[in-house]
Design an enzyme around this catalytic site. Structure first.
Site, mmCIF file in Angstrom:
data_model
loop_
_atom_site.group_PDB
_atom_site.id
_atom_site.type_symbol
_atom_site.label_atom_id
_atom_site.label_comp_id
_atom_site.label_asym_id
_atom_site.label_seq_id
_atom_site.Cartn_x
_atom_site.Cartn_y
_atom_site.Cartn_z
ATOM 1 N N LYS A 106 0.833 -1.209 0.000
ATOM 2 C CA LYS A 106 0.000 0.000 0.000
ATOM 3 C C LYS A 106 0.869 1.260 0.000
ATOM 4 O O LYS A 106 0.486 2.290 -0.572
ATOM 5 C CB LYS A 106 -0.962 0.008 1.183
ATOM 6 N N GLY A 149 9.560 -20.989 16.752
ATOM 7 C CA GLY A 149 8.880 -21.808 17.746
ATOM 8 C C GLY A 149 8.517 -23.154 17.142
ATOM 9 O O GLY A 149 8.067 -23.210 15.996
ATOM 10 N N GLY A 209 -4.397 -12.146 -10.200
ATOM 11 C CA GLY A 209 -5.143 -12.063 -8.948
ATOM 12 C C GLY A 209 -4.799 -10.760 -8.248
ATOM 13 O O GLY A 209 -4.417 -9.766 -8.886
ATOM 14 N N VAL A 210 -4.927 -10.782 -6.930
ATOM 15 C CA VAL A 210 -4.786 -9.540 -6.171
ATOM 16 C C VAL A 210 -3.365 -8.978 -6.246
ATOM 17 O O VAL A 210 -3.155 -7.795 -6.500
ATOM 18 C CB VAL A 210 -5.188 -9.767 -4.694
ATOM 19 N N ILE A 211 -2.366 -9.857 -6.031
ATOM 20 C CA ILE A 211 -0.982 -9.361 -6.041
ATOM 21 C C ILE A 211 -0.588 -8.918 -7.450
ATOM 22 O O ILE A 211 0.021 -7.867 -7.641
ATOM 23 C CB ILE A 211 -0.005 -10.441 -5.529
ATOM 24 N N GLU A 234 -2.719 -14.797 -17.422
ATOM 25 C CA GLU A 234 -3.657 -15.424 -16.476
ATOM 26 C C GLU A 234 -4.185 -16.733 -17.068
ATOM 27 O O GLU A 234 -4.608 -16.765 -18.220
ATOM 28 C CB GLU A 234 -4.812 -14.455 -16.177
ATOM 29 N N SER A 257 2.640 -14.556 -9.217
ATOM 30 C CA SER A 257 1.638 -14.341 -8.152
ATOM 31 C C SER A 257 0.454 -15.237 -8.454
ATOM 32 O O SER A 257 -0.561 -14.804 -8.981
ATOM 33 C CB SER A 257 1.233 -12.864 -8.107
ATOM 34 N N ALA A 313 -5.589 -10.302 6.011
ATOM 35 C CA ALA A 313 -5.103 -9.904 7.328
ATOM 36 C C ALA A 313 -6.255 -9.736 8.317
ATOM 37 O O ALA A 313 -6.169 -10.181 9.468
ATOM 38 C CB ALA A 313 -4.319 -8.601 7.196
ATOM 39 N N HIS A 319 -23.242 15.396 2.297
ATOM 40 C CA HIS A 319 -23.102 15.903 0.926
ATOM 41 C C HIS A 319 -22.038 16.997 0.888
ATOM 42 O O HIS A 319 -22.034 17.858 1.762
ATOM 43 C CB HIS A 319 -24.424 16.499 0.435
#
Ligand code: FAD
Ligand code: NAI
Length: 475
Positions: A58, A122, A192-194, A213, A279, A330, A454
């Site tokens: 972003k 972990g 797609g989105v990426i 695509e 992607s 997210a 408005h």
């Protein structure tokens, strides 16, 4: 003696860090383990989202949109600039600063909420006496004990077979966010989105972008009318998108990348480009978790198998976010994290999958919640549709951005809102009203009767709701 916690969260992305904060708020002695390292080897909590996903993408979308505005649209406002120059190094450094602010913000929130943070990997060591031993491998190695474990280990980019990411020529989202010079020609596999967001960034900065695509339809998950409108806008901007292709081979060398593919007519083609972004989706990440030590079950996609409440097959072990079923978003990860912490506390945490919004941060932005028209048709549900174009909205005209529309879908009988779809300016912000409305099971008429400021883009939402009843006032 090993340190002992009520709740240990493995993974500090939006699913994990939010789960840890909520668990601590609820009075649990909580730890969060995250292994992400910044360029200096220090902790960088926030996961994919903060480090190589939502936040840096972003930041670059914003910077590159400023370039686009300065180069192509300021003149419409009577602002004449000549010789606009882009300092790419500075733009990328700004993006890195935004990322660091978010990393530091999470470390601050851990302190504020008394979450113990471990920087390292972990993994399960053993299940013992009704608790779990978790090994933490960081600068030092130690074993801690947890009554409850929340797994939030996220996802990794899917590679094309035979075309491993080298982040130099063949780029995942990570490399796509730090290309050191604007490529002359950029190939993207997957619209797609990426593909659309990162393709937009580099196109605005001057690259010729070609997106390949596999599917024959553009943005199949998006309402068809909205996807068509978006496709028109992207084409006008110069983003080339080829649908229905079959990738045969990707060859990269020091000079560039050659992608051999079959086009939708069966013709053999080669796309030569300087860099290639792949992607084509993401895969759940359980690498290094050592789930086998305790018998953690995965599903056939390699995701951690969970029930509707994010319970795994193991007592007191939960999993949230990209590593489990559902959309890889997210805010979905965060909602699951909160709900799990509340369930551990005996509360009734709840995530409504029907009202999770989607946003694609291109220009125009695309945002939606609920069902598409094609889904309603397939389900045989009787519905009414209402649309309102931004070209009839005063604020959009003043902004100089009248692309797109707001579309409402409501039940034919009850008028309950079943889906809202937006393509146009600030769709990402406008969609929230629709989410609230659907969460409260509002009817289209409810929105139509509410006073909207408005001039504002949100008046297009009200008008689209009025359009369901064929009574728009300004169109
Ligand atoms: P992650 O964010 O992947 O976090 C997992 C964390 O766990 C990582 O820090 C990882 O290092 C750590 N980890 C993994 N295994 C271990 C281990 N064994 N021990 C310790 N730590 C471990 N979503 C949106 O909603 N909006 C957007 O605008 C958006 N933009 C995106 C843009 C891009 C380019 C990409 C790639 C994704 C984007 N997403 C967006 C998706 C979003 O980033 C993910 O849905 C979200 O990050 C998932 O959160 P998570 O907590 O499940 O996992
Ligand atoms: P995606 O699932 O959005 O799109 C992948 C595209 O690649 C699809 O259109 C698919 O048909 C195509 N594809 C798959 N295999 C192919 C092949 N072999 N050849 C050509 N095309 C192929 O996945 P993407 O863009 O990688 O993003 C991953 C996820 O990250 C998203 O699904 C989303 O959950 C999340 N994300 C969210 C963002 C947001 O909310 N604004 C932004 C970026 C990512």
């Amino acid at each position: 003696m090993s340190k002992s916690f009520d709740v240990v969260v493995i993974g500090g992305g939006p699913g994990g860090y939010i789960a840890a904060i909520r668990a601590a708020q609820l009075g649990f002695n909580t730890a969060c383990i995250d292994e992400w390292k910044n360029s200096k080897g220090g902790p960088a909590p926030g996961g994919t989202c903060t480090n190589v996903g939502c936040i840096p993408s972003k930041a670059l979308l914003q910077s590159s949109e400023h370039v686009e505005q300065a180069q192509h649209h300021f003149a419409d406002h009577g602002i004449n600039l000549s010789g606009v120059q882009v300092d790419l190094a500075k733009m990328l450094a700004r993006k890195d600063t935004v990322v660091k602010q978010n990393n530091d913000g999470i470390l601050y929130l851990f302190k504020k909420n008394k979450v113990t943070f471990f920087h390292g990997r972990g993994s399960f060591a053993a299940a013992k006496d009704g608790a779990y031993e978790i090994r933490v491998a960081g600068a030092a190695e130690e074993t801690i004990t947890a009554k409850h474990v929340i797994l939030a280990t996220g996802s990794n980019p899917r590679a094309l077979p035979g075309a491993a990411f080298d982040e130099e020529r063949i780029l995942s989202n990570d490399g796509a966010l730090r290309i050191g010079g604007v490529p002359k020609k950029l190939g993207v596999i997957g619209s797609g989105v990426i593909g659309l967001e990162m393709g937009s960034v580099w196109r605005r900065l001057g690259a010729e972008v070609v997106v390949l695509e596999a599917l024959p339809t553009f943005l199949g998950a998006v309402d068809e009318q909205i996807a068509k409108e978006a496709a028109r806008a992207f084409k006008k901007q110069g983003l080339k998108i080829e649908l229905g292709v079959k990738i045969a081979e990707v060859k990269a060398n020091a000079d560039g990348v050659a992608v051999s593919y079959t086009d939708s007519n069966g013709g053999a083609q080669i796309l030569e480009c300087d860099r290639l972004i792949v992607s084509i989706g993401r895969v759940p990440n359980t690498i290094g978790l050592n789930g086998e030590a305790v018998g953690l079950k995965l599903d056939d996609r390699g995701a951690i198998a969970v029930d509707d409440d994010c319970r795994t097959n193991l007592p007191n072990v939960w999993a949230v976010g990209d590593v489990v079923r559902g959309p890889m978003l997210a805010h979905k990860a965060e909602e699951e994290g909160v709900a799990v912490a509340e369930r551990i506390a005996g509360q009734h945490g709840h995530v409504n999958f029907n009202t999770i919004p989607w946003v694609i941060y291109t220009s125009p932005e695309i945002a939606w919640v609920g069902q598409t028209e094609q889904q309603l048709k397939a389900a045989g549900r009787a519905y009414k549709a209402g649309t309102f174009p931004f070209s009839a909205n005063g604020r959009a005209r003043a902004l100089g951005d009248t692309t797109g529309m707001v579309k409402f879908l409501a039940d034919a009988k009850t008028d309950e809102i079943l889906g809202v779809h937006i393509v146009g300016p600030y769709a990402s912000e406008l969609i929230s009203e629709a989410v609230v409305a659907m969460e409260f099971k509002a009817s289209a008429e409810d929105i139509a009767r509410i006073c909207h400021a408005h001039p504002s883009l949100s008046e297009a939402t009200k008008e689209a709701a009025l359009a369901v009843d064929k009574r728009t006032l300004n169109f």
